[in-house]
Design a protein around this motif. Structure first.
Motif, mmCIF file in Angstrom:
data_model
loop_
_atom_site.group_PDB
_atom_site.id
_atom_site.type_symbol
_atom_site.label_atom_id
_atom_site.label_comp_id
_atom_site.label_asym_id
_atom_site.label_seq_id
_atom_site.Cartn_x
_atom_site.Cartn_y
_atom_site.Cartn_z
ATOM 1 N N ALA A 61 0.885 -1.306 0.196
ATOM 2 C CA ALA A 61 -0.105 0.779 0.118
ATOM 3 C C ALA A 61 0.512 1.264 -0.009
ATOM 4 N N LEU A 62 1.706 1.466 0.706
ATOM 5 C CA LEU A 62 2.866 2.083 1.330
ATOM 6 C C LEU A 62 3.749 2.573 -0.270
ATOM 7 N N GLY A 63 4.034 1.391 -1.049
ATOM 8 C CA GLY A 63 4.340 1.002 -2.319
ATOM 9 C C GLY A 63 3.564 2.371 -3.396
ATOM 10 N N ARG A 64 2.511 1.590 -3.320
ATOM 11 C CA ARG A 64 1.362 2.026 -4.284
ATOM 12 C C ARG A 64 1.002 3.221 -3.968
ATOM 13 N N SER A 65 0.887 3.932 -2.991
ATOM 14 C CA SER A 65 1.059 5.375 -2.642
ATOM 15 C C SER A 65 2.200 6.383 -3.402
ATOM 16 N N LEU A 66 3.105 6.157 -3.085
ATOM 17 C CA LEU A 66 4.221 6.431 -3.693
ATOM 18 C C LEU A 66 3.960 7.030 -4.834
ATOM 19 N N LEU A 67 3.991 5.291 -5.480
ATOM 20 C CA LEU A 67 4.098 5.179 -7.582
ATOM 21 C C LEU A 67 2.700 6.834 -7.619
ATOM 22 N N MET A 68 2.452 6.342 -7.027
ATOM 23 C CA MET A 68 0.871 6.987 -7.206
ATOM 24 C C MET A 68 0.923 8.614 -7.343
ATOM 25 N N GLY A 69 1.409 9.005 -6.361
ATOM 26 C CA GLY A 69 2.043 10.578 -5.607
ATOM 27 C C GLY A 69 3.040 10.557 -7.469
ATOM 28 N N GLY A 70 3.877 10.261 -7.345
ATOM 29 C CA GLY A 70 4.452 10.556 -8.358
ATOM 30 C C GLY A 70 4.547 10.185 -9.650
ATOM 31 N N VAL A 71 3.129 10.016 -10.225
ATOM 32 C CA VAL A 71 2.805 9.802 -11.531
ATOM 33 C C VAL A 71 1.551 10.937 -11.557
ATOM 34 N N VAL A 72 0.936 11.326 -10.164
ATOM 35 C CA VAL A 72 0.390 12.403 -10.672
ATOM 36 C C VAL A 72 0.955 13.837 -10.702
ATOM 37 N N THR A 73 2.358 13.708 -10.214
ATOM 38 C CA THR A 73 3.526 15.136 -10.288
ATOM 39 C C THR A 73 3.290 14.986 -11.267
ATOM 40 N N LEU A 74 3.988 13.865 -11.936
ATOM 41 C CA LEU A 74 4.652 14.155 -12.953
ATOM 42 C C LEU A 74 3.677 14.699 -13.941
ATOM 43 N N LEU A 75 2.333 14.207 -14.038
ATOM 44 C CA LEU A 75 1.801 14.499 -15.401
ATOM 45 C C LEU A 75 0.845 16.148 -15.148
ATOM 46 N N CYS A 76 1.069 16.536 -13.195
ATOM 47 C CA CYS A 76 0.427 17.781 -12.642
ATOM 48 C C CYS A 76 2.054 18.969 -14.204
ATOM 49 N N VAL A 151 -6.066 8.874 -10.452
ATOM 50 C CA VAL A 151 -4.775 9.227 -10.767
ATOM 51 C C VAL A 151 -6.005 10.892 -11.364
ATOM 52 N N LEU A 152 -6.092 11.041 -12.454
ATOM 53 C CA LEU A 152 -7.025 11.841 -13.079
ATOM 54 C C LEU A 152 -7.768 12.581 -12.418
ATOM 55 N N ALA A 153 -8.334 12.816 -11.214
ATOM 56 C CA ALA A 153 -9.509 13.604 -10.374
ATOM 57 C C ALA A 153 -8.043 14.141 -9.924
ATOM 58 N N LEU A 154 -7.268 13.816 -9.221
ATOM 59 C CA LEU A 154 -6.060 14.171 -8.273
ATOM 60 C C LEU A 154 -5.435 15.069 -9.399
ATOM 61 N N VAL A 155 -5.240 15.400 -10.520
ATOM 62 C CA VAL A 155 -4.408 15.505 -11.296
ATOM 63 C C VAL A 155 -5.078 16.580 -11.305
ATOM 64 N N HIS A 156 -5.962 16.666 -11.849
ATOM 65 C CA HIS A 156 -7.311 17.743 -11.583
ATOM 66 C C HIS A 156 -7.300 18.824 -10.842
ATOM 67 N N VAL A 157 -7.371 18.768 -9.366
ATOM 68 C CA VAL A 157 -7.555 19.175 -8.348
ATOM 69 C C VAL A 157 -6.385 19.154 -7.968
ATOM 70 N N PHE A 158 -4.832 18.938 -8.189
ATOM 71 C CA PHE A 158 -3.615 19.277 -8.080
ATOM 72 C C PHE A 158 -2.550 19.770 -9.010
ATOM 73 N N THR A 159 -3.274 20.554 -10.137
ATOM 74 C CA THR A 159 -2.429 21.035 -11.336
ATOM 75 C C THR A 159 -2.862 22.667 -10.308
ATOM 76 N N PRO A 160 -3.284 23.344 -9.776
ATOM 77 C CA PRO A 160 -3.614 24.548 -9.382
ATOM 78 C C PRO A 160 -1.924 24.447 -8.677
ATOM 79 N N PHE A 161 -1.977 23.931 -7.789
ATOM 80 C CA PHE A 161 -0.920 23.546 -6.872
ATOM 81 C C PHE A 161 0.960 23.631 -7.942
ATOM 82 N N MET A 162 0.380 22.904 -8.913
ATOM 83 C CA MET A 162 2.047 23.532 -10.009
ATOM 84 C C MET A 162 1.961 24.758 -10.130
ATOM 85 N N VAL A 163 0.727 25.406 -10.610
ATOM 86 C CA VAL A 163 0.532 26.005 -11.863
ATOM 87 C C VAL A 163 1.266 27.219 -10.735
ATOM 88 N N LEU A 164 0.851 27.693 -10.267
ATOM 89 C CA LEU A 164 1.095 29.115 -9.190
ATOM 90 C C LEU A 164 1.998 29.148 -9.148
#
Length: 281
Positions: A61-76, A151-164
């Motif tokens: 579960a920890l590995g999946r969380s870190l992997l998903m965080g990395g994928v979301v961050t890269l896409l953002c 991943v899609l939903a997290l990218v949608h909401v966290f994109t502003p935190f990367m853009v600004l």
């Protein structure tokens, strides 16, 4: 000097009360002994950490969380840099309109936003009806309760935190630097690669760290859109704390997740320190 110290005391008190003390209490709770029928018992033990680090369920579960965080961050990051570049160059009323569009996901409550995704992407929802009507698919797509939708939903909401932060860094770049690069014979791509991108790196670094930490710790969106098929560490922590009422073990899992997240952030910071120092120079 005394006046400045007195003015800083409220901020220090707030940090201690809402940031330091909860973490100290969580770490202390993680060493408490378990008890039957009670959140914790007398004494202290390391069994919770042995269980958390020795069971493949929790490590997975920890590995999946870190992997998903990395994928979301890269896409953002891939999505946010062009948006930030456009935002930094837009002036007047269009800057306000574009800025409002970027931060609009943050203006909607997390439950409303996630239920909107569920209604849109359900088997008989609008998205499947449009795709069927257009002849793009032969049968409805089953998107709900999949890692891809999370991943899609997290990218949608966290994109502003990367853009600004990236847009802020881009606005701080002097136009004279780009003009000097162009006058020396560099093309638009080379100017972007050698001037704009390196000077925007402080914003990139801040956005990557912020989005990664938020993505790994996200609970509501994976729980609603991922369901039982997406077992991530935050959901397990909440289950142990609230469902099983096992406070010490839940606290130990939270500490393990926090340490793992901070370790990834520390490695990323060390690997990119050279580029950051070149930017400051």
């Amino acid at each position: 000097m005394k006046t400045r110290l007195l003015l800083g005391l409220p901020a220090v008190a707030l940090l201690l009360l809402f940031f330091v003390l909860p973490y100290v209490e969580m770490v202390a709770m993680s060493f408490r002994a378990p008890a039957s029928g009670l959140p914790f018992g007398e004494g202290h033990t390391l069994l919770h950490y042995q269980r958390a680090l020795g069971d493949t369920l929790y490590l997975g579960a920890l590995g999946r969380s870190l992997l998903m965080g990395g994928v979301v961050t890269l896409l953002c990051l891939l999505l946010s840099f062009p948006l930030a570049l456009h935002l930094s160059r837009t002036q007047g009323r269009w800057h306000v309109v574009f800025f409002a569009c970027i931060v609009s996901p943050l203006l909607i409550g997390v439950l409303v936003r996630n239920f909107g995704w569920m209604l849109l992407l359900t088997v008989d929802g609008p998205a499947n009806r449009w795709l069927l009507a257009a002849g793009l698919i032969e049968r409805p797509l089953r998107v709900l309760f999949t890692p891809g939708l999370v991943v899609l939903a997290l990218v949608h909401v966290f994109t502003p935190f990367m853009v600004l932060p990236i847009a802020t860094a881009l606005r701080n770049i002097s136009p004279a630097l780009r003009e000097a690069s162009t006058s020396l014979g560099a093309g638009r791509f080379e100017t972007f690669w050698r001037v704009t991108l390196p000077l925007a790196f402080p914003g990139v670094q801040a956005g990557v760290v912020l989005v990664f930490v938020l993505s790994v710790a996200a609970y509501v969106t994976p729980a609603l859109l991922g369901g039982q098929g997406v077992a991530l560490m935050p959901a397990i922590v909440v289950r142990e704390l609230i469902g099983s009422f096992a406070w010490p073990f839940g606290a130990a899992l939270a500490v393990v997740m926090a340490v793992a997240t901070l370790s990834v952030v520390a490695v990323f910071t060390l690997l990119t320190q050279g580029l950051a120092e070149r930017t400051r120079a």
